[in-house]
Design an enzyme around this catalytic site. Structure first.
Site, PDB file in Angstrom:
ATOM      1  N   TYR A  54       0.830  -1.293  -0.078  1.00 41.89           N
ATOM      2  CA  TYR A  54       0.068   0.024   0.021  1.00 41.89           C
ATOM      3  C   TYR A  54       1.101   0.967  -0.112  1.00 41.89           C
ATOM      4  O   TYR A  54       1.613   1.364   1.007  1.00 41.89           O
ATOM      5  CB  TYR A  54      -0.914   0.026   1.055  1.00 41.89           C
ATOM      6  N   THR A  55       1.059   2.374  -0.921  1.00 43.63           N
ATOM      7  CA  THR A  55       1.915   3.070  -1.385  1.00 43.63           C
ATOM      8  C   THR A  55       1.511   4.439  -1.290  1.00 43.63           C
ATOM      9  O   THR A  55       2.385   5.309  -1.485  1.00 43.63           O
ATOM     10  CB  THR A  55       2.984   2.852  -2.590  1.00 43.63           C
ATOM     11  N   ASP A  95      12.256   4.070   2.982  1.00 43.01           N
ATOM     12  CA  ASP A  95      13.259   5.006   3.920  1.00 43.01           C
ATOM     13  C   ASP A  95      12.104   5.776   4.851  1.00 43.01           C
ATOM     14  O   ASP A  95      12.379   6.134   5.682  1.00 43.01           O
ATOM     15  CB  ASP A  95      13.640   6.296   3.129  1.00 43.01           C
ATOM     16  N   TYR A 119       1.923   4.933   6.555  1.00 42.23           N
ATOM     17  CA  TYR A 119       2.616   4.212   5.803  1.00 42.23           C
ATOM     18  C   TYR A 119       3.955   3.599   6.462  1.00 42.23           C
ATOM     19  O   TYR A 119       4.361   2.457   6.094  1.00 42.23           O
ATOM     20  CB  TYR A 119       2.929   4.970   4.465  1.00 42.23           C
ATOM     21  N   LYS A 123       4.792  -0.067   7.232  1.00 42.77           N
ATOM     22  CA  LYS A 123       5.986  -0.834   6.614  1.00 42.77           C
ATOM     23  C   LYS A 123       7.061  -1.451   7.591  1.00 42.77           C
ATOM     24  O   LYS A 123       7.692  -2.601   7.540  1.00 42.77           O
ATOM     25  CB  LYS A 123       6.846   0.151   5.705  1.00 42.77           C
ATOM     26  N   TRP A 144      12.898   6.855  -3.256  1.00 43.13           N
ATOM     27  CA  TRP A 144      12.773   7.757  -4.172  1.00 43.13           C
ATOM     28  C   TRP A 144      12.640   6.965  -5.591  1.00 43.13           C
ATOM     29  O   TRP A 144      13.727   7.213  -6.350  1.00 43.13           O
ATOM     30  CB  TRP A 144      13.871   8.864  -4.166  1.00 43.13           C
TER      31      TRP A 144
HETATM   32  N1  LIG Z   1       8.065   4.594  -4.938  1.00 42.16           N
HETATM   33  C1  LIG Z   1       8.752   4.872  -4.055  1.00 42.16           C
HETATM   34  O1  LIG Z   1       9.353   5.962  -4.374  1.00 42.16           O
HETATM   35  C2  LIG Z   1       9.374   3.828  -3.015  1.00 42.16           C
HETATM   36  C3  LIG Z   1      10.229   4.254  -2.129  1.00 42.16           C
HETATM   37  C4  LIG Z   1      10.749   3.318  -1.069  1.00 42.16           C
HETATM   38  C5  LIG Z   1      10.182   2.334  -1.144  1.00 42.16           C
HETATM   39  N2  LIG Z   1       9.166   1.748  -1.789  1.00 42.16           N
HETATM   40  C6  LIG Z   1       8.554   0.550  -1.668  1.00 42.16           C
HETATM   41  O2  LIG Z   1       8.810  -0.282  -2.968  1.00 42.16           O
HETATM   42  C7  LIG Z   1       7.663  -0.930  -3.189  1.00 42.16           C
HETATM   43  C8  LIG Z   1       7.196  -0.914  -4.603  1.00 42.16           C
HETATM   44  O3  LIG Z   1       6.651   0.469  -4.472  1.00 42.16           O
HETATM   45  P1  LIG Z   1       5.894   1.193  -5.796  1.00 42.16           P
HETATM   46  O4  LIG Z   1       5.970   2.682  -5.513  1.00 42.16           O
HETATM   47  O5  LIG Z   1       6.377   0.773  -7.048  1.00 42.16           O
HETATM   48  O6  LIG Z   1       4.643   0.893  -5.518  1.00 42.16           O
HETATM   49  P2  LIG Z   1       3.103   0.582  -6.452  1.00 42.16           P
HETATM   50  O7  LIG Z   1       3.497   1.328  -7.688  1.00 42.16           O
HETATM   51  O8  LIG Z   1       2.222   1.302  -5.925  1.00 42.16           O
HETATM   52  O9  LIG Z   1       3.130  -0.925  -6.718  1.00 42.16           O
HETATM   53  C9  LIG Z   1       2.502  -1.498  -5.641  1.00 42.16           C
HETATM   54  C10 LIG Z   1       1.931  -2.897  -6.432  1.00 42.16           C
HETATM   55  O10 LIG Z   1       1.165  -3.908  -5.147  1.00 42.16           O
HETATM   56  C11 LIG Z   1       0.070  -4.221  -5.825  1.00 42.16           C
HETATM   57  N3  LIG Z   1      -1.132  -4.657  -4.718  1.00 42.16           N
HETATM   58  C12 LIG Z   1      -1.704  -3.790  -4.095  1.00 42.16           C
HETATM   59  N4  LIG Z   1      -2.597  -4.680  -3.233  1.00 42.16           N
HETATM   60  C13 LIG Z   1      -2.191  -5.930  -3.640  1.00 42.16           C
HETATM   61  C14 LIG Z   1      -2.457  -7.353  -3.024  1.00 42.16           C
HETATM   62  N5  LIG Z   1      -3.597  -7.602  -2.094  1.00 42.16           N
HETATM   63  N6  LIG Z   1      -1.903  -8.600  -3.525  1.00 42.16           N
HETATM   64  C15 LIG Z   1      -0.887  -8.435  -4.472  1.00 42.16           C
HETATM   65  N7  LIG Z   1      -0.356  -7.168  -5.006  1.00 42.16           N
HETATM   66  C16 LIG Z   1      -1.233  -6.088  -4.382  1.00 42.16           C
HETATM   67  C17 LIG Z   1      -0.450  -3.125  -6.545  1.00 42.16           C
HETATM   68  O11 LIG Z   1      -1.295  -3.477  -7.333  1.00 42.16           O
HETATM   69  P3  LIG Z   1      -2.539  -2.351  -8.012  1.00 42.16           P
HETATM   70  O12 LIG Z   1      -1.755  -1.289  -8.690  1.00 42.16           O
HETATM   71  O13 LIG Z   1      -3.373  -3.321  -8.736  1.00 42.16           O
HETATM   72  O14 LIG Z   1      -3.219  -1.683  -6.749  1.00 42.16           O
HETATM   73  C18 LIG Z   1       0.801  -2.656  -7.388  1.00 42.16           C
HETATM   74  O15 LIG Z   1       1.056  -3.469  -8.318  1.00 42.16           O
HETATM   75  C19 LIG Z   1       6.947  -0.929  -2.162  1.00 42.16           C
HETATM   76  O16 LIG Z   1       7.122  -1.905  -1.178  1.00 42.16           O
HETATM   77  C20 LIG Z   1       7.060   0.378  -1.576  1.00 42.16           C
HETATM   78  O17 LIG Z   1       6.885   0.595  -0.197  1.00 42.16           O
HETATM   79  C21 LIG Z   1       8.627   2.724  -2.927  1.00 42.16           C
END
Ligand SMILES: NC(=O)c1ccc[n+]([C@@H]2O[C@H](COP(=O)([O-])OP(=O)(O)OC[C@H]3O[C@@H](n4cnc5c(N)ncnc54)[C@H](OP(=O)(O)O)[C@@H]3O)[C@@H](O)[C@H]2O)c1
Length: 288
Positions: A54-55, A95, A119, A123, A144
């Site tokens: 959940y992001t 982070d 969030y 996490k 990021w």
């Molecule tokens: N983006 C950043 O800057 C950032 C920074 C630090 C860490 N992170 C971490 O990196 C990871 C990826 O982040 P992101 O930004 O790429 O996330 P994202 O684009 O929001 O992707 C998250 C994915 O999880 C899927 N999902 C949601 N509920 C689910 C369920 N019940 N079963 C299976 N899949 C499910 C979503 O599917 P739907 O799209 O269909 O809902 C989506 O494909 C996460 O763990 C996040 O905490 C991200």
């Protein structure tokens, strides 16, 4: 991971909770323990790389139960599934587990978590839930993230700097961008090491690691560099304070991650952030 998986003989199954339009996806709700275990057995899965979460940082403040289900309960389900088959869980964390204290040195893995919102808190709970199962795990905290795919900061700023005459971007939040392809390559190194060890009848030590690109910048610097490399538009980009963009969550002011541990443990070399940004923008241009 899809790009990286093309360079190995390993069998990958890419899952999501809803089908994607342009890529082959196997449907799996990671909050459904039975479905997870069924797939692990049916596909003979030895490792899970969990990128799902959940992001939506702001929405999480009013959707705490769902956020906790995805960020804390689901990782436990995946960890238990890997424990049952003696597999490895590589889990992506963030982070945002930091931020509550005014750090001004790069965050180390053993530093106390001080999340400022739902969030980050959930996490952190997800990390703790994985550790409590006793499974073999690698928790990778990153920050990021951007790539040529999906919605992300680089693609948004490319569009805004090309179309707006003026833009304000915060300069009081400092961190390091991470090109998702670099992170995927680091994950591939860890998976390969795990495979080698398993072949020798050994097991990789579980641990928490930090991975972002090298260097430090603010969102303002990041945006200026996106514009400079893209070489498009004459948008006047000005630095501003976070207080000019009120939000339900206080974001980490300094979340630079110290990557010493992952570099020393796995021999991973980490690209400098502007070099990776150039690569991503080139790949984006080639896609057009
Ligand atoms: N983006 C950043 O800057 C950032 C920074 C630090 C860490 N992170 C971490 O990196 C990871 C990826 O982040 P992101 O930004 O790429 O996330 P994202 O684009 O929001 O992707 C998250 C994915 O999880 C899927 N999902 C949601 N509920 C689910 C369920 N019940 N079963 C299976 N899949 C499910 C979503 O599917 P739907 O799209 O269909 O809902 C989506 O494909 C996460 O763990 C996040 O905490 C991200």
């Amino acid at each position: 991971m899809r790009l990286v998986s093309q360079h190995t003989d390993d069998h990958y199954v890419f899952t999501d909770v809803v089908a994607a339009d342009d890529v082959e996806t196997t449907l799996l709700d990671m909050t459904d323990a039975e479905a997870v275990n069924r797939m692990v057995d049916a596909e003979n899965i030895h490792s899970i790389v969990n990128c799902a979460a959940y992001t939506n940082v702001d929405k999480a403040e009013t959707d705490e139960a769902m956020c906790r289900r995805l960020n804390a309960d689901a990782p436990r389900i995946l960890a238990e599934a890997m424990k049952r088959v003696g597999g490895l869980l590589i889990h992506i964390s963030t982070d945002y587990v930091f931020g509550g204290d005014p750090y001004n040195t790069p965050c180390r893995e053993d530093q106390k978590g001080t999340p400022t919102g739902v969030y980050g808190q959930t996490k952190l709970e997800g990390e703790q839930a994985i550790q409590a199962t006793g499974c073999n795990y690698v928790i990778l905290r990153t920050a990021w993230l951007y790539s040529e795919y999906g919605k992300n900061f680089v693609k948004t700023m490319l569009n805004l700097t090309a179309t707006r005459p003026q833009l304000k971007v915060v300069f009081d939040q400092v961190g390091t961008p991470t090109y998702a392809l670099d992170l995927a390559n680091a994950i591939a190194v860890i998976l390969a090491k795990d495979k080698d060890l398993k072949a020798k009848g050994e097991k990789m030590a579980s641990g928490v690691y930090h991975y972002s690109n090298e260097g430090v910048c603010s969102w303002y610097d990041f945006t200026k560099m996106i514009q400079q490399i893209a070489g498009e538009g004459s948008c006047d980009i000005q630095p501003c304070h976070s207080s000019e963009f009120p939000s339900p969550v206080k974001r980490p002011a300094y979340s630079v991650l110290d990557k010493t541990k992952i570099k020393e443990t796995f021999g991973i070399s980490v690209p400098y952030w502007t070099d990776s940004l150039k690569k991503c923008l080139l790949r984006l241009k080639a896609k057009d």
